[in-house]
Scaffold this motif. Sequence first.
Motif, PDB file in Angstrom:
ATOM      1  N   LEU A  42       2.782  -8.113  -5.189  1.00 19.34           N
ATOM      2  CA  LEU A  42       1.637  -7.548  -5.708  1.00 19.34           C
ATOM      3  C   LEU A  42       0.552  -7.731  -4.749  1.00 19.34           C
ATOM      4  N   GLU A  43      -0.243  -6.454  -4.722  1.00 21.54           N
ATOM      5  CA  GLU A  43      -1.305  -6.743  -3.675  1.00 21.54           C
ATOM      6  C   GLU A  43      -2.388  -6.746  -4.285  1.00 21.54           C
ATOM      7  N   LEU A  44      -3.394  -8.000  -3.948  1.00 14.43           N
ATOM      8  CA  LEU A  44      -4.672  -8.008  -4.504  1.00 14.43           C
ATOM      9  C   LEU A  44      -5.714  -7.470  -3.709  1.00 14.43           C
ATOM     10  N   ALA A  45      -6.772  -6.868  -4.184  1.00 15.96           N
ATOM     11  CA  ALA A  45      -7.882  -6.049  -3.612  1.00 15.96           C
ATOM     12  C   ALA A  45      -7.470  -5.139  -2.782  1.00 15.96           C
ATOM     13  N   SER A  46      -6.506  -4.299  -3.171  1.00 15.18           N
ATOM     14  CA  SER A  46      -5.841  -3.093  -2.593  1.00 15.18           C
ATOM     15  C   SER A  46      -6.573  -1.828  -2.221  1.00 15.18           C
ATOM     16  N   GLY A  47      -8.013  -1.779  -2.790  1.00 13.52           N
ATOM     17  CA  GLY A  47      -8.692  -0.666  -2.311  1.00 13.52           C
ATOM     18  C   GLY A  47      -8.218   0.566  -2.503  1.00 13.52           C
ATOM     19  N   THR A  48      -8.157   1.312  -1.559  1.00 18.56           N
ATOM     20  CA  THR A  48      -7.655   2.813  -1.541  1.00 18.56           C
ATOM     21  C   THR A  48      -6.340   2.901  -1.036  1.00 18.56           C
ATOM     22  N   SER A  49      -5.632   1.750  -1.043  1.00 18.64           N
ATOM     23  CA  SER A  49      -4.225   1.610  -0.921  1.00 18.64           C
ATOM     24  C   SER A  49      -3.537   1.864   0.472  1.00 18.64           C
ATOM     25  N   ASN A  50      -4.389   1.601   1.505  1.00 17.63           N
ATOM     26  CA  ASN A  50      -3.979   1.938   2.840  1.00 17.63           C
ATOM     27  C   ASN A  50      -2.630   1.122   3.127  1.00 17.63           C
ATOM     28  N   MET A  51      -2.695  -0.057   2.816  1.00 15.48           N
ATOM     29  CA  MET A  51      -1.702  -0.905   3.036  1.00 15.48           C
ATOM     30  C   MET A  51      -0.283  -0.525   1.899  1.00 15.48           C
ATOM     31  N   THR A  52      -0.979  -0.557   0.744  1.00 18.44           N
ATOM     32  CA  THR A  52       0.375  -0.495  -0.278  1.00 18.44           C
ATOM     33  C   THR A  52       1.008   0.599   0.298  1.00 18.44           C
ATOM     34  N   PHE A  53       0.704   1.801   0.868  1.00 18.64           N
ATOM     35  CA  PHE A  53       1.608   2.906   1.337  1.00 18.64           C
ATOM     36  C   PHE A  53       2.388   2.348   2.582  1.00 18.64           C
ATOM     37  N   ASN A  54       2.052   1.563   3.357  1.00 18.04           N
ATOM     38  CA  ASN A  54       2.793   1.024   4.006  1.00 18.04           C
ATOM     39  C   ASN A  54       4.095   0.301   3.518  1.00 18.04           C
ATOM     40  N   LEU A  55       3.625  -0.523   2.497  1.00 14.40           N
ATOM     41  CA  LEU A  55       4.510  -1.411   2.033  1.00 14.40           C
ATOM     42  C   LEU A  55       5.666  -0.657   1.379  1.00 14.40           C
ATOM     43  N   ILE A  56       5.648   0.679   1.011  1.00 15.06           N
ATOM     44  CA  ILE A  56       6.748   1.357   0.605  1.00 15.06           C
ATOM     45  C   ILE A  56       8.036   1.302   1.715  1.00 15.06           C
ATOM     46  N   ASN A  57       7.540   1.191   2.818  1.00 14.15           N
ATOM     47  CA  ASN A  57       8.357   1.116   3.722  1.00 14.15           C
ATOM     48  C   ASN A  57       9.457   0.225   3.892  1.00 14.15           C
TER      49      ASN A  57
ATOM     50  N   TYR B 242     -18.281  -1.210  -3.617  1.00 12.76           N
ATOM     51  CA  TYR B 242     -17.120  -0.391  -3.739  1.00 12.76           C
ATOM     52  C   TYR B 242     -17.319   0.565  -5.154  1.00 12.76           C
ATOM     53  N   THR B 243     -18.568   1.111  -5.036  1.00 12.45           N
ATOM     54  CA  THR B 243     -18.953   2.131  -6.155  1.00 12.45           C
ATOM     55  C   THR B 243     -17.925   3.517  -5.830  1.00 12.45           C
ATOM     56  N   THR B 244     -18.426   4.396  -6.902  1.00 14.35           N
ATOM     57  CA  THR B 244     -18.020   5.798  -6.642  1.00 14.35           C
ATOM     58  C   THR B 244     -18.271   6.249  -5.126  1.00 14.35           C
ATOM     59  N   TYR B 245     -19.446   6.423  -4.984  1.00 12.73           N
ATOM     60  CA  TYR B 245     -19.968   6.825  -3.513  1.00 12.73           C
ATOM     61  C   TYR B 245     -19.240   6.302  -2.320  1.00 12.73           C
ATOM     62  N   PHE B 246     -19.224   4.876  -2.424  1.00 13.26           N
ATOM     63  CA  PHE B 246     -18.535   4.083  -1.001  1.00 13.26           C
ATOM     64  C   PHE B 246     -17.023   4.799  -1.087  1.00 13.26           C
ATOM     65  N   ALA B 247     -16.445   4.560  -2.502  1.00 11.88           N
ATOM     66  CA  ALA B 247     -14.830   4.608  -2.426  1.00 11.88           C
ATOM     67  C   ALA B 247     -14.683   6.160  -1.750  1.00 11.88           C
ATOM     68  N   GLU B 248     -15.639   6.982  -1.967  1.00  8.51           N
ATOM     69  CA  GLU B 248     -15.380   8.285  -1.618  1.00  8.51           C
ATOM     70  C   GLU B 248     -15.102   8.491  -0.248  1.00  8.51           C
ATOM     71  N   ILE B 249     -15.984   7.772   0.521  1.00  7.19           N
ATOM     72  CA  ILE B 249     -16.030   7.877   2.047  1.00  7.19           C
ATOM     73  C   ILE B 249     -15.267   6.638   2.766  1.00  7.19           C
ATOM     74  N   TYR B 250     -14.776   5.858   2.052  1.00  8.14           N
ATOM     75  CA  TYR B 250     -14.077   4.409   2.460  1.00  8.14           C
ATOM     76  C   TYR B 250     -13.294   5.089   3.613  1.00  8.14           C
ATOM     77  N   ASP B 251     -12.197   5.594   3.234  1.00  7.77           N
ATOM     78  CA  ASP B 251     -11.265   5.700   4.465  1.00  7.77           C
ATOM     79  C   ASP B 251     -11.739   6.511   5.614  1.00  7.77           C
ATOM     80  N   GLU B 252     -12.743   7.223   5.578  1.00  4.96           N
ATOM     81  CA  GLU B 252     -13.375   8.057   6.637  1.00  4.96           C
ATOM     82  C   GLU B 252     -14.167   6.940   7.556  1.00  4.96           C
ATOM     83  N   VAL B 253     -14.784   5.916   6.907  1.00  8.23           N
ATOM     84  CA  VAL B 253     -15.646   4.876   7.532  1.00  8.23           C
ATOM     85  C   VAL B 253     -14.405   3.947   8.273  1.00  8.23           C
ATOM     86  N   MET B 254     -13.468   3.822   7.398  1.00  7.96           N
ATOM     87  CA  MET B 254     -12.513   2.828   8.195  1.00  7.96           C
ATOM     88  C   MET B 254     -11.342   3.609   8.905  1.00  7.96           C
TER      89      MET B 254
END
Length: 308
Positions: free
Chosen positions: A44-59, A5-17
């Motif tokens: 508290l969300e552990l290992a939240s990554g790029t927050s794809n679930m975090t933003f759902n939790l707002i609901n 989960y280095t900068t390179y992968f973080a950059e493309i994570y959402d596209e890959v997933m």
Amino acid sequence: MKYSYTTYFAEIYDEVMKNVPYQYWFRYLKDILKYYKCQPNKILELASGTSNMTFNLINLESVNTITALDLSKAMISKAAEKLEYRTLNQKKFEKFNLIKNDDNYQLQNSSRSLKIKFSVQNMIDFSFAEEFDLILSFFDSLNYLTDIDQLQGCFDNAASSLSESGLFIFDMNSIGRIKTIAEKSFMIEGDNYECFWEDIVNEKENLWQVKLKICPDNDQLPCFEEVHSERGYKIKTILRLLKHSGFKAVDVYNAFSFARGKNNSDRLYFVAALDENRLQNNEGQLKKIYYSTKNRIDYFLVSLRYLF
Ligand SMILES: C[S@@+](CC[C@H](N)C(=O)[O-])C[C@H]1O[C@@H](n2cnc3c(N)ncnc32)[C@H](O)[C@@H]1O
């Protein structure tokens, strides 16, 4: 643990997933929360990554603070960048004003004020001054803890950070799934990169590794490699570790249903509580059958989308 989960992968994570059905996962989570009559204020969300679930939790209407923790600074930075972008550009977030204060964000509208905090910490060894009434982790992030002591550390910290009536809910790849993942390699072609993906399975060690080689479409830039490692654990091992950390009641489900999870289920959901009677405070057997059926149908429909 190898660096991932280095900068390179973080950059493309959402596209890959991009095919990961986070919204569907969120619907299942909402049913679990309803079933256990859980209306959390502080999550508290552990290992939240790029927050794809975090933003759902707002609901979740009851929530007023979400803390998103991840080991990777690059993933957290991407999450914060997305939050700022979405508040400015997306309908769902339009109703909120965003106030930034260091790594903390305040989302505000006429009826609600919600804090989102980002925290770069290791989930095997984290601490917060406050308690949470819901601790979550998704997308087999806990399988990244490949050493049993690391998993124990994570559970210990979750137990110390959870309120007495709170819930700790996480998913994991089952040991059965990890052992039977087919070894393969393929290439993901992005707009401006190529990502070579190789699955390696060590059945004896219950270990699945993904070797990634990410090459930008720019001859001037080097390719970058990283390794992801996930270990599968037997349910009884996870239950023993949870108990050792002080969790007195645990329900284990075959993901996206309310049927009992087994070692050969694909993905498992654990619902753990410190109070031994907490999980008995639920909506009852009929509602369980209803939520289970509803989520199985939902799962079937979501799967169809990926077939056609
Ligand atoms: C498969 S990703 C899942 C991210 C996110 N939960 C999602 O659903 O998209 C695994 C995440 O676990 C994080 N991670 C791995 N080991 C960690 C650790 N020891 N402490 C905190 N985060 C960790 C990685 O940085 C990565 O963001």
